[in-house]
Design an enzyme around this catalytic site. Structure first.
Site, PDB file in Angstrom:
ATOM      1  N   THR A  45      21.161  45.693  25.563  1.00 59.81           N
ATOM      2  CA  THR A  45      21.940  44.459  25.724  1.00 59.81           C
ATOM      3  C   THR A  45      21.200  43.261  25.195  1.00 59.81           C
ATOM      4  OG1 THR A  45      23.160  45.258  27.626  1.00 59.81           O
ATOM      5  CG2 THR A  45      22.863  42.899  27.493  1.00 59.81           C
ATOM      6  N   TYR A  59      30.638  44.189  25.742  1.00 58.11           N
ATOM      7  CA  TYR A  59      30.009  43.730  24.491  1.00 58.11           C
ATOM      8  C   TYR A  59      29.443  44.968  23.801  1.00 58.11           C
ATOM      9  CZ  TYR A  59      26.185  44.402  27.696  1.00 58.11           C
ATOM     10  OH  TYR A  59      25.354  44.955  28.630  1.00 58.11           O
ATOM     11  N   THR A  84      18.734  48.223  29.489  1.00 59.24           N
ATOM     12  CA  THR A  84      18.355  48.253  30.912  1.00 59.24           C
ATOM     13  C   THR A  84      18.723  49.575  31.583  1.00 59.24           C
ATOM     14  OG1 THR A  84      20.467  47.278  31.540  1.00 59.24           O
ATOM     15  CG2 THR A  84      18.614  45.759  31.147  1.00 59.24           C
ATOM     16  N   ASP A  85      19.664  50.336  30.997  1.00 59.50           N
ATOM     17  CA  ASP A  85      20.155  51.533  31.695  1.00 59.50           C
ATOM     18  C   ASP A  85      19.067  52.578  31.921  1.00 59.50           C
ATOM     19  OD1 ASP A  85      23.545  51.643  30.288  1.00 59.50           O
ATOM     20  OD2 ASP A  85      22.556  50.326  31.736  1.00 59.50           O
ATOM     21  N   LYS A 142      16.765  50.104  38.553  1.00 61.36           N
ATOM     22  CA  LYS A 142      17.923  49.235  38.362  1.00 61.36           C
ATOM     23  C   LYS A 142      18.807  49.380  39.588  1.00 61.36           C
ATOM     24  CE  LYS A 142      21.439  48.009  34.910  1.00 61.36           C
ATOM     25  NZ  LYS A 142      21.997  48.292  33.554  1.00 61.36           N
ATOM     26  N   GLU A 173      12.671  69.324  55.476  1.00 62.60           N
ATOM     27  CA  GLU A 173      14.033  69.872  55.514  1.00 62.60           C
ATOM     28  C   GLU A 173      14.149  71.253  54.860  1.00 62.60           C
ATOM     29  OE1 GLU A 173      15.423  67.089  57.898  1.00 62.60           O
ATOM     30  OE2 GLU A 173      16.532  68.835  57.142  1.00 62.60           O
TER      31      GLU A 173
HETATM   32  N1  DAS Z   1      24.055  49.913  27.576  1.00 54.28           N
HETATM   33  C1  DAS Z   1      22.957  49.218  28.195  1.00 54.28           C
HETATM   34  C2  DAS Z   1      21.661  49.728  27.617  1.00 54.28           C
HETATM   35  O1  DAS Z   1      21.493  49.713  26.387  1.00 54.28           O
HETATM   36  C3  DAS Z   1      22.996  47.775  27.986  1.00 54.28           C
HETATM   37  C4  DAS Z   1      21.819  47.113  28.620  1.00 54.28           C
HETATM   38  O2  DAS Z   1      20.767  46.981  28.003  1.00 54.28           O
HETATM   39  O3  DAS Z   1      21.971  46.746  29.772  1.00 54.28           O
HETATM   40  O4  DAS Z   1      20.825  50.142  28.428  1.00 54.28           O
END
Ligand code: DAS
Length: 364
Positions: free
Chosen positions: A47, A61, A127-128, A200, A321
């Protein structure tokens, strides 16, 4: 008198023209300053490099569109804090991350950090899977020098995009001697997180990266890092893992526990050749009675089984467990399933002894 005023009028115009030319002169690359750290920005997509249709587009986007030079040009203030150079290692939305990309990135990082003219590295990333890449690098980077992962929750075209300031803070962090030997760091939203514990926690909010109970390491404020904690587990130069000669990583997958679950996913992954399975169990790593036989059979076929938890916080207790000693399972300690998978992949490049693998889960 008239000549004097005409001359001063003319000089004023010349001065204005000079100032205008200077102001519009393309930002020449800043001269390398001996007193500033040399920071290399490795861009991988996400992103932070995304573009949307309008300045208010923050969902829907396209990630991974803007190149590293544009990301750097969008933050002119970088010139005051480091000698910054950039390279595009790859350009993907990070949900599409692969072992091949990880190995390429890790090898490039280690090559650069071995150079005297590189003092730190910033990696711009989606970020994913940012937390996964950070933890992978935390285990395979062989340098004390800072490595900082940075992303953004808004695309570069958005009003109040968070990417530019996240990049600025990340370069300041990577340029700071205080950041050395703290393992791979994650820097968004003015916060400094450790690669091992960060995850995250929100699909869209700016403060999504947290270490919910273990907490982050510190803050970025007034152009410098403020550390309040240190990572407790071994990392980077203190690990036993080396990917320099690897062209692939062992196949390790994750199965999820939930009400009424069946053994189908486990059987399918074993049939597909998984060398390890992370069981993201309910609660303290509990396994449904319908699934346990499949995991026992997998273990008997040589597959390493790690009992983890979907819960997100806390220790998965050995022999709690399930009778791990009897079943010859490993427990994940406090690693979430996606990070337990990374550690098991690297562990399997060294050993298939469960006692050794359990030691690694208590060490890293
Ligand atoms: N699709 C997500 C990624 O590329 C966008 C982001 O960076 O949050 O991880």
């Amino acid at each position: 008198m008239k000549i004097h005023s005409a001359l001063s009028h003319h000089l004023a115009w010349v001065l204005l023209a000079l100032l205008t030319v200077t102001a519009y002169a393309k930002d020449e690359p800043a001269p390398v300053s001996a007193k500033l750290a040399n920071v290399r920005i490795l861009a991988t997509g996400g992103t932070i490099a995304g573009t949307g249709a309008t300045s208010t587009t923050t969902v829907g986007y396209t990630a991974a569109k803007v190149g590293v030079e544009q990301l750097i040009e969008a933050v002119p203030a970088l010139k005051q804090v480091a000698n910054v150079t950039g390279e595009q290692v790859f350009q993907i939305a990070s949900e599409n991350m692969t072992d091949e990309y990880w190995l390429k990135l890790a090898k490039r990082v280690n090559t650069l950090l071995a150079q005297d003219d590189v003092d730190g590295i910033v990696i711009t990333h989606g970020t994913d899977t940012l937390e996964e890449t950070a933890y992978f690098l935390n285990l395979v980077v062989k340098s004390h020098k800072p490595v900082v992962l940075v992303g953004a929750m808004r695309p570069s075209t958005a009003m109040s995009a968070d990417g530019p300031f996240n990049i600025y803070n990340s370069v300041v962090l990577a340029a700071s001697p205080d950041s050395a030997n703290k393992g791979v760091l994650v820097c968004l939203n003015d916060q400094i997180n450790a690669a091992r514990d960060v995850t995250k926690t929100n699909t869209t909010s700016l403060d999504t990266f947290r270490a919910p109970e273990l907490g982050f390491l510190g803050y970025m404020q007034s152009n410098k890092p403020h550390f309040y904690r240190l990572p407790a587990r071994k990392h980077t130069v203190d690990t036993e893992f080396d990917v320099s000669k690897l062209e692939a990583l062992p196949k390790v997958d994750i199965v999820y526990g939930y009400a009424n679950v069946t053994r189908t996913p486990v059987d399918a992954l074993v049939a597909a050749g998984a060398k390890g399975i992370i069981h993201a169990g309910v609660g303290d790593g509990s396994i449904h009675n319908a699934v346990k036989p499949a995991l026992i059979e997998a273990r008997q076929k040589g597959v390493i089984v790690v009992r983890g938890s979907r819960v997100g916080n806390g220790i998965v207790a050995r022999n709690g467990e399930a009778n791990d000693d009897e079943l010859d399972f490993v427990v994940s300690d406090t690693l979430n399933p996606q990070k337990a998978r990374i550690l098991l992949m690297l562990a399997l490049t060294k050993t298939n002894q469960t006692s050794e693998i359990q030691r690694m889960f208590y060490t890293y």
